[in-house]
Design an enzyme around this catalytic site. Structure first.
Site, PDB file in Angstrom:
ATOM      1  N   ASP A  50       5.565  -5.093   5.855  1.00  0.00           N
ATOM      2  CA  ASP A  50       6.113  -6.419   6.183  1.00  0.00           C
ATOM      3  C   ASP A  50       5.942  -7.421   5.038  1.00  0.00           C
ATOM      4  OD1 ASP A  50       3.372  -6.349   6.623  1.00  0.00           O
ATOM      5  OD2 ASP A  50       3.436  -7.733   8.312  1.00  0.00           O
ATOM      6  N   ASP A  87       0.521   1.756   8.576  1.00  0.00           N
ATOM      7  CA  ASP A  87       0.013   0.963   9.708  1.00  0.00           C
ATOM      8  C   ASP A  87       0.887   0.981  10.968  1.00  0.00           C
ATOM      9  OD1 ASP A  87      -2.134   0.256   8.186  1.00  0.00           O
ATOM     10  OD2 ASP A  87      -1.368  -1.728   7.622  1.00  0.00           O
ATOM     11  N   ARG A 107      -6.052  -3.258   8.997  1.00  0.00           N
ATOM     12  CA  ARG A 107      -6.726  -4.566   8.942  1.00  0.00           C
ATOM     13  C   ARG A 107      -6.264  -5.476  10.067  1.00  0.00           C
ATOM     14  NH1 ARG A 107      -7.076  -5.562   2.851  1.00  0.00           N
ATOM     15  NH2 ARG A 107      -4.824  -5.377   2.938  1.00  0.00           N
ATOM     16  N   ASP A 131       3.076  -1.144  11.851  1.00  0.00           N
ATOM     17  CA  ASP A 131       2.946  -2.486  12.445  1.00  0.00           C
ATOM     18  C   ASP A 131       4.202  -3.340  12.279  1.00  0.00           C
ATOM     19  OD1 ASP A 131       2.735  -2.666   9.710  1.00  0.00           O
ATOM     20  OD2 ASP A 131       1.072  -4.073   9.682  1.00  0.00           O
ATOM     21  N   THR A 133       4.730   2.171   5.281  1.00  0.00           N
ATOM     22  CA  THR A 133       3.329   1.749   5.478  1.00  0.00           C
ATOM     23  C   THR A 133       2.696   2.657   6.517  1.00  0.00           C
ATOM     24  OG1 THR A 133       1.882   0.040   6.389  1.00  0.00           O
ATOM     25  CG2 THR A 133       4.164  -0.072   7.070  1.00  0.00           C
ATOM     26  N   ARG A 150       0.406  -4.589  -5.633  1.00  0.00           N
ATOM     27  CA  ARG A 150       0.393  -5.863  -4.911  1.00  0.00           C
ATOM     28  C   ARG A 150       0.541  -6.900  -6.017  1.00  0.00           C
ATOM     29  NH1 ARG A 150      -3.086  -3.181  -0.758  1.00  0.00           N
ATOM     30  NH2 ARG A 150      -1.667  -3.091   1.007  1.00  0.00           N
ATOM     31  N   GLY A 204       0.840  -1.201   0.000  1.00  0.00           N
ATOM     32  CA  GLY A 204       0.000   0.000   0.000  1.00  0.00           C
ATOM     33  C   GLY A 204       0.871   1.246   0.000  1.00  0.00           C
TER      34      GLY A 204
HETATM   35  P1  ADP Z   1       2.851  -4.465   2.585  1.00  0.00           P
HETATM   36  O1  ADP Z   1       4.234  -4.528   2.041  1.00  0.00           O
HETATM   37  O2  ADP Z   1       2.336  -3.058   2.700  1.00  0.00           O
HETATM   38  O3  ADP Z   1       2.693  -5.274   3.857  1.00  0.00           O
HETATM   39  P2  ADP Z   1       1.528  -6.611   1.082  1.00  0.00           P
HETATM   40  O4  ADP Z   1       1.401  -7.511   2.261  1.00  0.00           O
HETATM   41  O5  ADP Z   1       0.395  -6.510   0.157  1.00  0.00           O
HETATM   42  O6  ADP Z   1       1.846  -5.098   1.502  1.00  0.00           O
HETATM   43  O7  ADP Z   1       2.819  -7.069   0.269  1.00  0.00           O
HETATM   44  C1  ADP Z   1       3.241  -6.378  -0.888  1.00  0.00           C
HETATM   45  C2  ADP Z   1       3.735  -7.357  -1.917  1.00  0.00           C
HETATM   46  O8  ADP Z   1       4.882  -8.065  -1.405  1.00  0.00           O
HETATM   47  C3  ADP Z   1       2.740  -8.471  -2.285  1.00  0.00           C
HETATM   48  O9  ADP Z   1       1.803  -8.065  -3.244  1.00  0.00           O
HETATM   49  C4  ADP Z   1       3.699  -9.512  -2.866  1.00  0.00           C
HETATM   50  O10 ADP Z   1       4.071  -9.173  -4.179  1.00  0.00           O
HETATM   51  C5  ADP Z   1       4.920  -9.379  -1.936  1.00  0.00           C
HETATM   52  N1  ADP Z   1       4.836 -10.375  -0.854  1.00  0.00           N
HETATM   53  C6  ADP Z   1       4.094 -10.311   0.274  1.00  0.00           C
HETATM   54  N2  ADP Z   1       4.246 -11.430   1.021  1.00  0.00           N
HETATM   55  C7  ADP Z   1       5.077 -12.239   0.323  1.00  0.00           C
HETATM   56  C8  ADP Z   1       5.602 -13.555   0.547  1.00  0.00           C
HETATM   57  N3  ADP Z   1       5.286 -14.266   1.642  1.00  0.00           N
HETATM   58  N4  ADP Z   1       6.424 -14.068  -0.397  1.00  0.00           N
HETATM   59  C9  ADP Z   1       6.749 -13.364  -1.498  1.00  0.00           C
HETATM   60  N5  ADP Z   1       6.292 -12.130  -1.763  1.00  0.00           N
HETATM   61  C10 ADP Z   1       5.461 -11.570  -0.876  1.00  0.00           C
HETATM   62  O1  F6P Z   2      -1.431  -1.629   4.845  1.00  0.00           O
HETATM   63  C1  F6P Z   2      -1.965  -0.377   4.594  1.00  0.00           C
HETATM   64  C2  F6P Z   2      -3.474  -0.444   4.482  1.00  0.00           C
HETATM   65  O2  F6P Z   2      -3.952   0.848   4.174  1.00  0.00           O
HETATM   66  C3  F6P Z   2      -4.192  -0.987   5.703  1.00  0.00           C
HETATM   67  O3  F6P Z   2      -4.345  -0.064   6.737  1.00  0.00           O
HETATM   68  C4  F6P Z   2      -5.502  -1.404   5.098  1.00  0.00           C
HETATM   69  O4  F6P Z   2      -6.107  -2.381   5.884  1.00  0.00           O
HETATM   70  C5  F6P Z   2      -5.101  -1.920   3.751  1.00  0.00           C
HETATM   71  O5  F6P Z   2      -3.852  -1.320   3.439  1.00  0.00           O
HETATM   72  C6  F6P Z   2      -6.076  -1.631   2.648  1.00  0.00           C
HETATM   73  O6  F6P Z   2      -5.589  -2.191   1.481  1.00  0.00           O
HETATM   74  P1  F6P Z   2      -6.197  -1.891   0.033  1.00  0.00           P
HETATM   75  O7  F6P Z   2      -5.801  -0.508  -0.349  1.00  0.00           O
HETATM   76  O8  F6P Z   2      -5.580  -2.927  -0.831  1.00  0.00           O
HETATM   77  O9  F6P Z   2      -7.684  -2.020   0.166  1.00  0.00           O
END
Ligand code: ADP
Ligand code: F6P
Length: 329
Positions: free
Chosen positions: A103, A127, A171, A129, A125, A72, A11
């Site tokens: 993360d 969040d 979330r 978190d 991020t 994503r 995000g």
């Molecule tokens: P954030 O980085 O904000 O936590 P996401 O959890 O959506 O957001 O992760 C961002 C991107 O990182 C995912 O769309 C994916 O491409 C990659 N990613 C997340 N988790 C994994 C994983 N366990 N293994 C490989 N790539 C991952």
């Molecule tokens: O991780 C950032 C965040 O904005 C969270 O606070 C929220 O739950 C989530 O992303 C929303 O994701 P999306 O924009 O994919 O709906």
């Protein structure tokens, strides 16, 4: 080390552009060629890279969102996707990558490290978190934006003696809800990390009414339902519950600021922090470090192994702060 690349993933968060700007400026002043990768891992897998000269990041320090764009990326969860991402770095002769994200993005980065890439993360991020550090890029802006929303609602709440349930982003985490709840003077704060019940909320509202209080502000994190084993429970469910379980004179309304919390110009604090993170990430790469995230802990920039930064438990909620919020509400 001659060439490095930078991407934003997951995000978007206010301050990501300031972090990229710092990577470019600090990288260039160390004699590196810096490449920007479009659309996070999606662009890495599909080799969407561009050289970033000094002037390419003019006017980036103050802008929200991500000019490199975020994504994503489903393919990155697969080994073949991860291999393609690493291969792009090899094909472009890139010696180190800075991943700005949350993360999830660092989980992807760790997979690339296992496949031989050199990757350093910067925490982008809203969040807040991520374990091991006190702050993430964009959190301060999101908290300020939500505080503004709560302020706006307070006027109508007071004028019309209403109860408002405001949904904060997060979330899986209640940090935005807790911080904006305190700064917005919320009466009740509900987060996924601390158990609560609908009945208790109604009791608290009723007690306040009995004490003569005419309006109420409840800040509920998007994922607060997890604490009561109802992950899909949202602010409007609570609105309905309070409405159905209080006297007719109690008027309840919901408000979901949603992605408004993720947009907008970063606060000064986020711009400064993002700049420090961008610099620290380039310096970590130059020092030959790998598989870690930079960030602030107790006022100091530190390096945290990606393994700890991606721990499933996430970053704990500050119980002391939560208790204080309840004490002053
Ligand atoms: P954030 O980085 O904000 O936590 P996401 O959890 O959506 O957001 O992760 C961002 C991107 O990182 C995912 O769309 C994916 O491409 C990659 N990613 C997340 N988790 C994994 C994983 N366990 N293994 C490989 N790539 C991952
Ligand atoms: O991780 C950032 C965040 O904005 C969270 O606070 C929220 O739950 C989530 O992303 C929303 O994701 P999306 O924009 O994919 O709906």
């Amino acid at each position: 080390m001659r060439n490095i690349a930078v991407l934003t993933s997951g995000g978007d968060s206010p301050g990501m552009n300031a972090a990229v700007r710092a990577v470019v400026r600090v990288g260039r002043s160390a004699g590196l060629t810096v490449y920007g990768v479009k659309r996070g891992y999606e662009g890495l897998i599909h080799a969407e890279l561009e050289q970033m000269p000094l002037g390419s990041v003019s006017n980036w320090v103050n802008s929200g969102g991500s000019k490199l764009e975020c994504a994503r990326c489903a393919e990155m969860y697969t080994v073949s996707g991860q291999k393609r991402a690493v291969q792009t770095l090899k094909n472009w002769d890139i010696d180190g990558l800075v991943v700005i994200g949350g993360d999830g993005s660092f989980r992807g980065a760790s997979k690339m490290v296992k496949l031989g890439a050199r990757v350093v993360g910067a925490p982008g991020t809203i969040d807040n978190d991520i374990p091991g550090i006190d702050n993430t890029i964009g959190f301060d802006t999101a908290v300020n934006t939500l505080t503004y929303c709560i302020n706006q609602l307070r006027d109508t709440a007071e004028s019309h003696q209403r109860t408002f349930v405001v949904e904060a982003m997060g979330r899986h985490s209640g940090h935005i809800a807790l911080h904006a709840g305190i700064s917005g003077g919320a009466d009740i704060i509900l987060v996924p990390e601390i158990t609560w019940s609908e009945k208790k909320v109604v009791k608290m509202v009723q007690r306040r009414i009995d004490q003569g209080k005419k309006f109420h502000l409840i800040v509920m994190a998007e994922g607060a339902g997890r604490a009561i084993k109802k992950p899909d429970y949202k602010a409007f469910d609570l609105v309905d519950y309070i409405d159905a379980n209080t006297a007719e004179s109690v008027t309840v309304r919901g408000c979901m600021p949603g992605h408004i919390q993720r947009g907008g110009a970063p606060t000064a604090a986020d711009r400064i922090y993002a700049t420090r993170c961008g610099k620290a990430a380039v310096e970590a790469l130059l020092a030959g470090h790998n598989g870690l995230m930079v960030g602030e802990l107790n006022g100091q920039m530190v390096e945290v192994p990606m393994k700890s930064a991606t721990s499933r438990s996430g970053r704990r909620i500050d119980r002391e702060l939560y208790n204080l919020a309840m004490q002053v509400s």
